[in-house]
Each structure stands twice: as C-alpha cells, then as structure tokens.
Design a protein around this motif. Structure first.
Motif, PDB file in Angstrom:
ATOM      1  N   LYS A 121       2.816  -9.425  -2.668  1.00 40.61           N
ATOM      2  CA  LYS A 121       3.337  -8.648  -1.530  1.00 40.61           C
ATOM      3  C   LYS A 121       4.380  -7.642  -1.981  1.00 40.61           C
ATOM      4  CE  LYS A 121       2.438 -12.066   2.053  1.00 40.61           C
ATOM      5  NZ  LYS A 121       3.038 -13.013   3.009  1.00 40.61           N
ATOM      6  N   THR A 123       4.747  -6.376  -4.991  1.00 36.05           N
ATOM      7  CA  THR A 123       4.068  -5.354  -5.798  1.00 36.05           C
ATOM      8  C   THR A 123       3.324  -4.374  -4.896  1.00 36.05           C
ATOM      9  OG1 THR A 123       3.789  -6.977  -7.568  1.00 36.05           O
ATOM     10  CG2 THR A 123       2.438  -5.000  -7.698  1.00 36.05           C
ATOM     11  N   GLU A 124       2.676  -4.895  -3.868  1.00 42.85           N
ATOM     12  CA  GLU A 124       1.947  -4.025  -2.932  1.00 42.85           C
ATOM     13  C   GLU A 124       2.917  -3.109  -2.188  1.00 42.85           C
ATOM     14  OE1 GLU A 124      -1.114  -4.452   0.871  1.00 42.85           O
ATOM     15  OE2 GLU A 124      -0.417  -6.234  -0.183  1.00 42.85           O
ATOM     16  N   GLU A 125       4.060  -3.663  -1.770  1.00 49.08           N
ATOM     17  CA  GLU A 125       5.056  -2.846  -1.077  1.00 49.08           C
ATOM     18  C   GLU A 125       5.598  -1.743  -1.987  1.00 49.08           C
ATOM     19  OE1 GLU A 125       8.027  -5.589   0.306  1.00 49.08           O
ATOM     20  OE2 GLU A 125       6.727  -6.420   1.864  1.00 49.08           O
ATOM     21  N   LYS A 126       5.905  -2.106  -3.238  1.00 54.04           N
ATOM     22  CA  LYS A 126       6.402  -1.110  -4.189  1.00 54.04           C
ATOM     23  C   LYS A 126       5.363  -0.031  -4.429  1.00 54.04           C
ATOM     24  CE  LYS A 126       9.584  -4.030  -6.815  1.00 54.04           C
ATOM     25  NZ  LYS A 126       9.850  -4.653  -8.129  1.00 54.04           N
ATOM     26  N   LEU A 127       4.106  -0.439  -4.600  1.00 47.59           N
ATOM     27  CA  LEU A 127       3.033   0.520  -4.840  1.00 47.59           C
ATOM     28  C   LEU A 127       2.847   1.438  -3.633  1.00 47.59           C
ATOM     29  CD1 LEU A 127       0.804   1.436  -6.777  1.00 47.59           C
ATOM     30  CD2 LEU A 127      -0.686  -0.252  -5.720  1.00 47.59           C
ATOM     31  N   THR A 128       2.895   0.864  -2.447  1.00 45.46           N
ATOM     32  CA  THR A 128       2.762   1.660  -1.226  1.00 45.46           C
ATOM     33  C   THR A 128       3.913   2.657  -1.116  1.00 45.46           C
ATOM     34  OG1 THR A 128       1.692  -0.203  -0.133  1.00 45.46           O
ATOM     35  CG2 THR A 128       2.532   1.525   1.287  1.00 45.46           C
ATOM     36  N   GLN A 129       5.126   2.179  -1.422  1.00 42.52           N
ATOM     37  CA  GLN A 129       6.293   3.052  -1.372  1.00 42.52           C
ATOM     38  C   GLN A 129       6.167   4.181  -2.392  1.00 42.52           C
ATOM     39  OE1 GLN A 129       9.950   1.051  -2.221  1.00 42.52           O
ATOM     40  NE2 GLN A 129      11.207   2.569  -1.157  1.00 42.52           N
ATOM     41  N   LYS A 130       5.728   3.864  -3.615  1.00 40.60           N
ATOM     42  CA  LYS A 130       5.546   4.894  -4.638  1.00 40.60           C
ATOM     43  C   LYS A 130       4.496   5.909  -4.209  1.00 40.60           C
ATOM     44  CE  LYS A 130       6.885   2.598  -8.925  1.00 40.60           C
ATOM     45  NZ  LYS A 130       6.432   2.124 -10.244  1.00 40.60           N
ATOM     46  N   MET A 131       3.406   5.385  -3.619  1.00 37.24           N
ATOM     47  CA  MET A 131       2.335   6.285  -3.172  1.00 37.24           C
ATOM     48  C   MET A 131       2.845   7.210  -2.066  1.00 37.24           C
ATOM     49  SD  MET A 131      -0.972   3.756  -3.284  1.00 37.24           S
ATOM     50  CE  MET A 131      -2.074   4.925  -2.563  1.00 37.24           C
ATOM     51  N   GLU A 132       3.673   6.686  -1.167  1.00 33.15           N
ATOM     52  CA  GLU A 132       4.232   7.520  -0.099  1.00 33.15           C
ATOM     53  C   GLU A 132       5.154   8.581  -0.683  1.00 33.15           C
ATOM     54  OE1 GLU A 132       6.087   4.764   2.591  1.00 33.15           O
ATOM     55  OE2 GLU A 132       4.178   4.109   3.434  1.00 33.15           O
ATOM     56  N   GLN A 135       3.061  11.131  -2.367  1.00 31.89           N
ATOM     57  CA  GLN A 135       2.395  11.959  -1.353  1.00 31.89           C
ATOM     58  C   GLN A 135       3.387  12.979  -0.785  1.00 31.89           C
ATOM     59  OE1 GLN A 135      -0.837  11.857  -0.652  1.00 31.89           O
ATOM     60  NE2 GLN A 135      -0.724  13.454   0.900  1.00 31.89           N
TER      61      GLN A 135
END
Length: 167
Positions: A121, A123-132, A135
């Motif tokens: 979770k 790691t997914e949050e960090k990845l989502t934040q990095k992707m945002e 973007q």
C-alpha cells in the motif's frame, strides 16, 4: 505364561525365605521329623522320604487367590494403567507443543502478510504520488512550451506585419 512366571517367582521367593539352617539340618538329620508338613506363607513343603544320601521334598503352591498372585496381577495392571496414562500425558503434551508451534507459525505468517500488505500500500501510494507529480510537471512543461511557441508565433507575426508595413 504369566501365571507360570508368577508361580516360579513365588517359589524362588519362598525358598529364599526358608531358613538355610533348617534346609541344611534336614539334609543331615536322617530321622523323620515328627511334623512332616511345613508351611511357609503360600508354600507348603512335605518331606517325602529321608535317606542317608539325602531327602526329597514335595513343594505345593497354594491357590493364586490365597498367595497374593491376584494382588501381583492387580499391581501389574495398575502399573500398566499408570504407564498408559504417562504415555497419554506425554502424547497430549507433544500435541499441545505442536499446536503451539503451529499457532506461532500462523501468527508469523499473518504478520508477514500484514507487513507485505502495508508495504504494498505504501509503495502504491508513493508510486501514485510520483506519477501525479510527474504528470503535473509534464503538463507544466508542455504549457510552458506552448506559451513560448505562442510568444514566438506572436513575435513572428509582428515581424512579418512590420515587414509588410514597411514595404
């Protein structure tokens, strides 16, 4: 077989209890004893014949109920039951230890899964934040490029209009 063993055991025990002096004296004393029947607990000894060369005896064991063989069998039964009880308690203890070990393994697996889920979770949050963030940076960069192109285009148009006016 067990009864025979118990008879033999009782016989040897009673012979041991007999006075050695009386046994030796009866061998040397050739005259018949006035009392030819001896009783030693659960054992009866009858003198059959006495000679100068020796003496013969008839040894009679009493009924097992009378001589304590029944008590011996009960003692053996109690010992067997006690041994069975000890075996069962050891088996129960072993099963309890195995259950505790299995429970500990289950707890370890559960904790490992929980930690893995938490890590996933995060790691997914960090990845989502990095992707945002990526973007947003990309959009900002594209907007900046578009702005520069507009400004360049406007400057080009002004240059061309200025050149056309000057002509």
């Amino acid at each position: 077989m067990l009864v025979f063993y118990l008879y033999v055991t009782a016989y040897t025990d009673k012979i041991k209890e007999m006075s050695m002096l009386s046994l030796i004296c009866s061998c040397f004393y050739t005259q018949p004893h006035p009392n030819s029947l001896y009783q030693y607990g659960d054992l009866e000894v009858k003198g059959l014949s006495k000679r100068a060369s020796g003496q013969s005896f008839e040894i009679i064991l009493k009924d097992p109920d009378q001589c304590g063989i029944k008590a011996t069998l009960e003692e053996l039964q109690r010992r067997l039951e006690a041994a069975e009880e000890r075996r069962k308690s050891l088996e129960d203890l072993l099963l309890k230890q195995l259950a505790e070990k299995r429970e500990h393994e289950q707890e370890v697996l559960y904790k490992a899964r929980e930690e893995n889920n938490i890590f996933s979770k995060k790691t997914e949050e960090k990845l989502t934040q990095k992707m945002e963030v990526n973007q947003e940076n990309r959009e900002a960069h594209l907007n900046a490029l578009k702005q520069r192109l507009r400004e360049k285009a406007i400057q080009e148009v002004r240059k061309k209009t200025h050149q056309l006016r000057s002509r």
